[in-house]
Design a protein around this motif. Structure first.
Motif, PDB file in Angstrom:
ATOM      1  N   ASP A  26       0.805  -1.213   0.000  1.00  0.00           N
ATOM      2  CA  ASP A  26       0.000   0.000   0.000  1.00  0.00           C
ATOM      3  C   ASP A  26       0.840   1.266   0.000  1.00  0.00           C
ATOM      4  O   ASP A  26       0.316   2.354   0.057  1.00  0.00           O
ATOM      5  CB  ASP A  26      -0.974   0.005   1.187  1.00  0.00           C
ATOM      6  N   ALA A  27       2.156   1.141  -0.048  1.00  0.00           N
ATOM      7  CA  ALA A  27       3.018   2.315  -0.152  1.00  0.00           C
ATOM      8  C   ALA A  27       3.127   2.714  -1.624  1.00  0.00           C
ATOM      9  O   ALA A  27       3.098   1.864  -2.512  1.00  0.00           O
ATOM     10  CB  ALA A  27       4.399   2.018   0.421  1.00  0.00           C
ATOM     11  N   THR A  28       3.222   4.013  -1.878  1.00  0.00           N
ATOM     12  CA  THR A  28       3.330   4.501  -3.245  1.00  0.00           C
ATOM     13  C   THR A  28       4.462   5.514  -3.354  1.00  0.00           C
ATOM     14  O   THR A  28       4.899   6.089  -2.354  1.00  0.00           O
ATOM     15  CB  THR A  28       2.027   5.171  -3.721  1.00  0.00           C
ATOM     16  N   LEU A  29       4.900   5.728  -4.564  1.00  0.00           N
ATOM     17  CA  LEU A  29       5.905   6.746  -4.856  1.00  0.00           C
ATOM     18  C   LEU A  29       5.419   7.575  -6.024  1.00  0.00           C
ATOM     19  O   LEU A  29       5.085   7.034  -7.080  1.00  0.00           O
ATOM     20  CB  LEU A  29       7.255   6.107  -5.189  1.00  0.00           C
ATOM     21  N   LEU A  30       5.355   8.882  -5.825  1.00  0.00           N
ATOM     22  CA  LEU A  30       5.023   9.827  -6.886  1.00  0.00           C
ATOM     23  C   LEU A  30       6.277  10.637  -7.167  1.00  0.00           C
ATOM     24  O   LEU A  30       6.852  11.243  -6.254  1.00  0.00           O
ATOM     25  CB  LEU A  30       3.884  10.759  -6.453  1.00  0.00           C
ATOM     26  N   MET A  31       6.733  10.637  -8.416  1.00  0.00           N
ATOM     27  CA  MET A  31       7.911  11.408  -8.805  1.00  0.00           C
ATOM     28  C   MET A  31       7.474  12.544  -9.716  1.00  0.00           C
ATOM     29  O   MET A  31       6.671  12.342 -10.622  1.00  0.00           O
ATOM     30  CB  MET A  31       8.923  10.514  -9.527  1.00  0.00           C
ATOM     31  N   HIS A  32       8.020  13.723  -9.466  1.00  0.00           N
ATOM     32  CA  HIS A  32       7.640  14.894 -10.253  1.00  0.00           C
ATOM     33  C   HIS A  32       8.857  15.769 -10.502  1.00  0.00           C
ATOM     34  O   HIS A  32       9.640  16.017  -9.587  1.00  0.00           O
ATOM     35  CB  HIS A  32       6.568  15.698  -9.495  1.00  0.00           C
ATOM     36  N   VAL A  33       9.027  16.235 -11.734  1.00  0.00           N
ATOM     37  CA  VAL A  33      10.095  17.169 -12.087  1.00  0.00           C
ATOM     38  C   VAL A  33       9.471  18.546 -12.261  1.00  0.00           C
ATOM     39  O   VAL A  33       8.533  18.717 -13.041  1.00  0.00           O
ATOM     40  CB  VAL A  33      10.815  16.741 -13.383  1.00  0.00           C
ATOM     41  N   ASN A  34       9.968  19.525 -11.515  1.00  0.00           N
ATOM     42  CA  ASN A  34       9.437  20.885 -11.588  1.00  0.00           C
ATOM     43  C   ASN A  34       9.956  21.554 -12.858  1.00  0.00           C
ATOM     44  O   ASN A  34      11.057  22.093 -12.885  1.00  0.00           O
ATOM     45  CB  ASN A  34       9.851  21.693 -10.360  1.00  0.00           C
ATOM     46  N   SER A  35       9.146  21.537 -13.898  1.00  0.00           N
ATOM     47  CA  SER A  35       9.573  22.084 -15.180  1.00  0.00           C
ATOM     48  C   SER A  35       8.860  23.386 -15.541  1.00  0.00           C
ATOM     49  O   SER A  35       9.031  23.905 -16.635  1.00  0.00           O
ATOM     50  CB  SER A  35       9.349  21.050 -16.292  1.00  0.00           C
ATOM     51  N   ARG A  36       8.084  23.924 -14.621  1.00  0.00           N
ATOM     52  CA  ARG A  36       7.367  25.160 -14.933  1.00  0.00           C
ATOM     53  C   ARG A  36       8.290  26.374 -14.774  1.00  0.00           C
ATOM     54  O   ARG A  36       9.240  26.357 -13.994  1.00  0.00           O
ATOM     55  CB  ARG A  36       6.130  25.311 -14.060  1.00  0.00           C
ATOM     56  N   GLU A  37       7.982  27.411 -15.511  1.00  0.00           N
ATOM     57  CA  GLU A  37       8.774  28.642 -15.421  1.00  0.00           C
ATOM     58  C   GLU A  37       8.473  29.331 -14.096  1.00  0.00           C
ATOM     59  O   GLU A  37       7.316  29.473 -13.708  1.00  0.00           O
ATOM     60  CB  GLU A  37       8.428  29.576 -16.576  1.00  0.00           C
ATOM     61  N   GLN A  38       9.518  29.725 -13.396  1.00  0.00           N
ATOM     62  CA  GLN A  38       9.350  30.354 -12.092  1.00  0.00           C
ATOM     63  C   GLN A  38      10.400  31.431 -11.891  1.00  0.00           C
ATOM     64  O   GLN A  38      11.523  31.305 -12.363  1.00  0.00           O
ATOM     65  CB  GLN A  38       9.545  29.317 -10.978  1.00  0.00           C
ATOM     66  N   ARG A  39      10.010  32.456 -11.151  1.00  0.00           N
ATOM     67  CA  ARG A  39      10.962  33.470 -10.696  1.00  0.00           C
ATOM     68  C   ARG A  39      10.983  33.405  -9.180  1.00  0.00           C
ATOM     69  O   ARG A  39       9.936  33.321  -8.541  1.00  0.00           O
ATOM     70  CB  ARG A  39      10.561  34.865 -11.179  1.00  0.00           C
ATOM     71  N   LEU A  40      12.194  33.421  -8.614  1.00  0.00           N
ATOM     72  CA  LEU A  40      12.347  33.320  -7.170  1.00  0.00           C
ATOM     73  C   LEU A  40      13.185  34.479  -6.658  1.00  0.00           C
ATOM     74  O   LEU A  40      14.122  34.918  -7.322  1.00  0.00           O
ATOM     75  CB  LEU A  40      13.074  32.024  -6.794  1.00  0.00           C
ATOM     76  N   HIS A  41      12.844  34.962  -5.456  1.00  0.00           N
ATOM     77  CA  HIS A  41      13.704  35.943  -4.804  1.00  0.00           C
ATOM     78  C   HIS A  41      14.986  35.243  -4.388  1.00  0.00           C
ATOM     79  O   HIS A  41      14.958  34.193  -3.754  1.00  0.00           O
ATOM     80  CB  HIS A  41      13.015  36.553  -3.579  1.00  0.00           C
ATOM     81  N   TRP A  42      16.103  35.821  -4.758  1.00  0.00           N
ATOM     82  CA  TRP A  42      17.392  35.217  -4.458  1.00  0.00           C
ATOM     83  C   TRP A  42      18.469  36.276  -4.477  1.00  0.00           C
ATOM     84  O   TRP A  42      18.466  37.105  -5.369  1.00  0.00           O
ATOM     85  CB  TRP A  42      17.703  34.119  -5.485  1.00  0.00           C
ATOM     86  N   PRO A  43      19.383  36.334  -3.516  1.00  0.00           N
ATOM     87  CA  PRO A  43      19.577  35.401  -2.403  1.00  0.00           C
ATOM     88  C   PRO A  43      18.535  35.575  -1.303  1.00  0.00           C
ATOM     89  O   PRO A  43      17.761  36.539  -1.335  1.00  0.00           O
ATOM     90  CB  PRO A  43      20.981  35.758  -1.899  1.00  0.00           C
ATOM     91  N   PRO A  44      18.512  34.665  -0.307  1.00  0.00           N
ATOM     92  CA  PRO A  44      17.471  34.712   0.730  1.00  0.00           C
ATOM     93  C   PRO A  44      17.753  35.807   1.762  1.00  0.00           C
ATOM     94  O   PRO A  44      18.137  35.544   2.885  1.00  0.00           O
ATOM     95  CB  PRO A  44      17.545  33.320   1.366  1.00  0.00           C
ATOM     96  N   ASP A  45      17.558  37.033   1.351  1.00  0.00           N
ATOM     97  CA  ASP A  45      17.720  38.164   2.261  1.00  0.00           C
ATOM     98  C   ASP A  45      16.621  39.169   1.935  1.00  0.00           C
ATOM     99  O   ASP A  45      15.628  38.812   1.313  1.00  0.00           O
ATOM    100  CB  ASP A  45      19.122  38.782   2.151  1.00  0.00           C
ATOM    101  N   ASP A  46      16.784  40.378   2.329  1.00  0.00           N
ATOM    102  CA  ASP A  46      15.732  41.374   2.110  1.00  0.00           C
ATOM    103  C   ASP A  46      15.847  42.090   0.776  1.00  0.00           C
ATOM    104  O   ASP A  46      15.143  43.068   0.527  1.00  0.00           O
ATOM    105  CB  ASP A  46      15.757  42.408   3.244  1.00  0.00           C
TER     106      ASP A  46
END
Length: 198
Positions: A26-46
């Motif tokens: 009854d255990a399962t594994l779901l694998m997913h590759v994040n292929s969507r376009e994204q913008r992230l704040h970086w570096p992790p500061d203000d």
């Protein structure tokens, strides 16, 4: 034609080390590759600086050269970026034993990021393995510092997160500083309260 996920499950059934039949697992594994376009704040500061993730499945500077070998027994199955075009892959896995993986990114005919890991399987658990090419796992944005992301296995910072693995992208192949291949494992058990508890 059988999918690779079906073949992996069939391989498990045929192997001596798989003690239960697929019907009782009854255990399962779901694998997913994040292929969507994204913008992230970086570096992790203000600061207001951002990076754009380069992670399309057909982009040579994204996931076009991605390979994932995974399984609980040998021979393990190999998946490529093309296997994730229609979304995630889900299949049943054994209720015990170890799941092992090797992941790599190939770019300009050379390996630019690679690593391996494993975890112990359990009954009734829905495992979710999320793959990202980013400075940090975008689905776990809280609590990451520059010191954390330099570790091979940074701490988890989100619900159900069980483990993170970080494999840095070679500097001359990276799209931005600190870019890495991330594999984030989530563990969801139906009888355990993790989020909002009564």
């Amino acid at each position: 034609m059988k999918s690779k996920a079906t073949l992996l499950a069939a391989t498990c059934i045929a192997a001596v080390s798989c003690s239960n039949s697929l019907e009782t697992q009854d255990a399962t594994l779901l694998m997913h590759v994040n292929s969507r376009e994204q913008r992230l704040h970086w570096p992790p500061d203000d600061s207001d600086e951002e990076v754009t993730l380069v992670n399309a499945l057909d982009d040579p500077r994204g996931f076009a050269g991605f390979e994932l070998e995974i399984g609980s027994v040998d021979p393990r199955m190999t998946f490529t970026a093309a296997d994730f075009v229609d979304g995630g892959l889900e299949f049943r896995v054994p209720d015990s034993g170890a799941m092992r993986f090797s992941a790599r990114l190939v770019q300009d005919n050379r390996i630019v990021a690679e690593g391996s890991g494993m975890w112990t399987l359990e009954p009734n658990v829905e495992w979710r393995l999320r793959v990202n090419r980013a400075p940090f796992p975008p689905d776990q944005p809280f609590g990451f510092t520059l010191d954390d992301i330099k570790k091979r296995s940074p701490p988890c910072g989100w619900w159900w997160c069980w483990r993170n693995w970080r494999f840095p992208v070679a500097d001359d192949a990276a799209n931005y500083e600190y870019e890495a291949l991330w594999l984030s494992l989530h563990r969801v058990h139906p009888d355990e309260c993790v989020d909002v508890c009564p």
